[in-house]
Design a protein around this motif. Structure first.
Motif, PDB file in Angstrom:
ATOM      1  N   LEU A  92       6.671   3.319  -1.185  1.00 17.66           N
ATOM      2  CA  LEU A  92       5.856   4.257  -0.418  1.00 17.66           C
ATOM      3  C   LEU A  92       6.530   4.576   0.898  1.00 17.66           C
ATOM      4  N   TYR A  93       6.503   5.852   1.267  1.00 16.52           N
ATOM      5  CA  TYR A  93       6.857   6.225   2.633  1.00 16.52           C
ATOM      6  C   TYR A  93       5.769   7.126   3.197  1.00 16.52           C
ATOM      7  N   ILE A  94       5.569   6.993   4.500  1.00 16.28           N
ATOM      8  CA  ILE A  94       4.492   7.702   5.193  1.00 16.28           C
ATOM      9  C   ILE A  94       5.057   8.344   6.448  1.00 16.28           C
ATOM     10  N   ARG A  95       4.797   9.609   6.618  1.00 16.16           N
ATOM     11  CA  ARG A  95       5.103  10.293   7.883  1.00 16.16           C
ATOM     12  C   ARG A  95       3.823  10.259   8.708  1.00 16.16           C
ATOM     13  N   ALA A  96       3.839   9.427   9.745  1.00 15.26           N
ATOM     14  CA  ALA A  96       2.640   9.163  10.521  1.00 15.26           C
ATOM     15  C   ALA A  96       2.813   9.623  11.962  1.00 15.26           C
ATOM     16  N   GLY A  97       1.911  10.449  12.406  1.00 13.24           N
ATOM     17  CA  GLY A  97       1.906  10.833  13.802  1.00 13.24           C
ATOM     18  C   GLY A  97       1.387   9.697  14.670  1.00 13.24           C
ATOM     19  N   ASN A  98       0.564   8.837  14.097  1.00 16.00           N
ATOM     20  CA  ASN A  98       0.023   7.687  14.815  1.00 16.00           C
ATOM     21  C   ASN A  98       0.667   6.414  14.272  1.00 16.00           C
ATOM     22  N   ASP A  99      -0.131   5.464  13.841  1.00 15.06           N
ATOM     23  CA  ASP A  99       0.457   4.193  13.395  1.00 15.06           C
ATOM     24  C   ASP A  99       0.635   4.085  11.885  1.00 15.06           C
ATOM     25  N   GLY A 100       0.004   4.945  11.111  1.00 14.66           N
ATOM     26  CA  GLY A 100       0.175   4.931   9.657  1.00 14.66           C
ATOM     27  C   GLY A 100      -0.622   3.868   8.928  1.00 14.66           C
ATOM     28  N   ALA A 101      -1.321   3.007   9.660  1.00 13.82           N
ATOM     29  CA  ALA A 101      -2.018   1.884   9.017  1.00 13.82           C
ATOM     30  C   ALA A 101      -3.099   2.346   8.057  1.00 13.82           C
ATOM     31  N   GLY A 102      -3.874   3.348   8.427  1.00 17.13           N
ATOM     32  CA  GLY A 102      -4.932   3.826   7.551  1.00 17.13           C
ATOM     33  C   GLY A 102      -4.379   4.493   6.300  1.00 17.13           C
ATOM     34  N   ALA A 103      -3.317   5.261   6.455  1.00 12.86           N
ATOM     35  CA  ALA A 103      -2.694   5.896   5.290  1.00 12.86           C
ATOM     36  C   ALA A 103      -2.141   4.826   4.349  1.00 12.86           C
ATOM     37  N   ARG A 104      -1.491   3.831   4.910  1.00 14.64           N
ATOM     38  CA  ARG A 104      -0.952   2.735   4.090  1.00 14.64           C
ATOM     39  C   ARG A 104      -2.080   2.031   3.344  1.00 14.64           C
ATOM     40  N   ARG A 105      -3.124   1.688   4.071  1.00 17.24           N
ATOM     41  CA  ARG A 105      -4.256   0.971   3.462  1.00 17.24           C
ATOM     42  C   ARG A 105      -4.881   1.792   2.338  1.00 17.24           C
ATOM     43  N   SER A 106      -5.028   3.097   2.554  1.00 14.25           N
ATOM     44  CA  SER A 106      -5.670   3.924   1.524  1.00 14.25           C
ATOM     45  C   SER A 106      -4.829   3.998   0.254  1.00 14.25           C
ATOM     46  N   VAL A 107      -3.514   4.127   0.398  1.00 12.85           N
ATOM     47  CA  VAL A 107      -2.650   4.144  -0.794  1.00 12.85           C
ATOM     48  C   VAL A 107      -2.652   2.778  -1.458  1.00 12.85           C
ATOM     49  N   GLU A 108      -2.504   1.733  -0.667  1.00 11.10           N
ATOM     50  CA  GLU A 108      -2.441   0.384  -1.248  1.00 11.10           C
ATOM     51  C   GLU A 108      -3.738  -0.006  -1.947  1.00 11.10           C
ATOM     52  N   THR A 109      -4.863   0.503  -1.491  1.00 11.60           N
ATOM     53  CA  THR A 109      -6.131   0.239  -2.178  1.00 11.60           C
ATOM     54  C   THR A 109      -6.103   0.806  -3.588  1.00 11.60           C
ATOM     55  N   VAL A 110      -5.619   2.021  -3.727  1.00 12.29           N
ATOM     56  CA  VAL A 110      -5.568   2.661  -5.050  1.00 12.29           C
ATOM     57  C   VAL A 110      -4.551   1.968  -5.945  1.00 12.29           C
ATOM     58  N   VAL A 111      -3.331   1.743  -5.447  1.00 15.00           N
ATOM     59  CA  VAL A 111      -2.308   1.148  -6.310  1.00 15.00           C
ATOM     60  C   VAL A 111      -2.622  -0.304  -6.654  1.00 15.00           C
ATOM     61  N   THR A 112      -3.373  -0.975  -5.793  1.00 14.23           N
ATOM     62  CA  THR A 112      -3.828  -2.323  -6.134  1.00 14.23           C
ATOM     63  C   THR A 112      -4.786  -2.250  -7.323  1.00 14.23           C
ATOM     64  N   GLY A 113      -5.685  -1.272  -7.305  1.00 17.54           N
ATOM     65  CA  GLY A 113      -6.587  -1.077  -8.440  1.00 17.54           C
ATOM     66  C   GLY A 113      -5.840  -0.744  -9.719  1.00 17.54           C
ATOM     67  N   LEU A 114      -4.768   0.026  -9.586  1.00  7.81           N
ATOM     68  CA  LEU A 114      -3.949   0.372 -10.752  1.00  7.81           C
ATOM     69  C   LEU A 114      -3.054  -0.783 -11.184  1.00  7.81           C
ATOM     70  N   ARG A 115      -2.917  -1.768 -10.319  1.00 14.46           N
ATOM     71  CA  ARG A 115      -2.069  -2.945 -10.541  1.00 14.46           C
ATOM     72  C   ARG A 115      -0.588  -2.586 -10.580  1.00 14.46           C
ATOM     73  N   TRP A 116      -0.203  -1.581  -9.761  1.00 16.40           N
ATOM     74  CA  TRP A 116       1.213  -1.270  -9.600  1.00 16.40           C
ATOM     75  C   TRP A 116       1.821  -2.326  -8.683  1.00 16.40           C
ATOM     76  N   ARG A 117       3.135  -2.427  -8.711  1.00 19.90           N
ATOM     77  CA  ARG A 117       3.846  -3.474  -7.974  1.00 19.90           C
ATOM     78  C   ARG A 117       4.769  -2.857  -6.931  1.00 19.90           C
ATOM     79  N   ALA A 118       4.514  -3.143  -5.673  1.00 19.18           N
ATOM     80  CA  ALA A 118       5.386  -2.666  -4.592  1.00 19.18           C
ATOM     81  C   ALA A 118       6.706  -3.417  -4.661  1.00 19.18           C
ATOM     82  N   VAL A 119       7.811  -2.687  -4.557  1.00 14.12           N
ATOM     83  CA  VAL A 119       9.123  -3.321  -4.608  1.00 14.12           C
ATOM     84  C   VAL A 119       9.727  -3.487  -3.221  1.00 14.12           C
TER      85      VAL A 119
END
Length: 153
Positions: A92-119
């Motif tokens: 995952l990459y995020i272009r964040a004007g602020n800290d990006g934490a919320g965008a990261r959390r929102s993506v990770e919530t979905v991919v955790t449900g899908l059971r994908w694996r971050a490399v």
């Protein structure tokens, strides 16, 4: 033996985010033997994800969340992919004007449900634009494609 397929699924609403997406693509194309597919999230289908051996997700930070375009892709693809893509490697990459934490959390919530694996840890490009963001995306694309080609994931 068929080539492994890397899906680059990235929202690029501005010239700079388009540069990031193109850098990921250019880096991935440096590795021979991996099929590279790039889709905008609003154009991508569950079949695109299911056909991928690994994915690179790119999003902007929008009001502390992933882009609406990436969220739309997940909304349309979650159940078709749920039981069929467990363990699928992604980055995952995020272009964040602020800290990006919320965008990261929102993506990770979905991919955790899908059971994908971050490399790797997500790349979060914070604050004002810097040219080194482009090189980091090129390296991300190359690393993901090389990992697929070598059978690391």
């Amino acid at each position: 033996m068929t080539a492994k397929r890397l899906l680059i699924l990235a929202h690029a609403p501005s010239p700079n985010t388009e540069r990031l997406r193109e850098a990921v693509l250019a880096g991935a194309r440096e590795i021979v033997g991996v099929e590279i597919v790039m889709r905008a999230p609003l154009e991508a289908t569950p079949a695109d994800a299911l056909a991928a051996d690994a994915l690179i997700l790119g999003t902007t930070e929008n009001l502390g969340y992933m882009s609406g375009a990436l969220k739309d892709f997940f909304d349309r693809s979650y159940y078709p992919c749920l039981e069929r893509m467990q363990g699928r490697p992604y980055a995952l990459y995020i272009r964040a004007g602020n800290d990006g934490a919320g965008a990261r959390r929102s993506v990770e919530t979905v991919v955790t449900g899908l059971r994908w694996r971050a490399v790797q840890e997500p790349l979060i490009f914070r604050g004002p634009w810097r040219e080194e963001f482009v090189e980091a995306c090129r390296e991300l694309g190359m690393a993901m494609a090389a990992g697929l080609e070598a059978g690391v994931f």
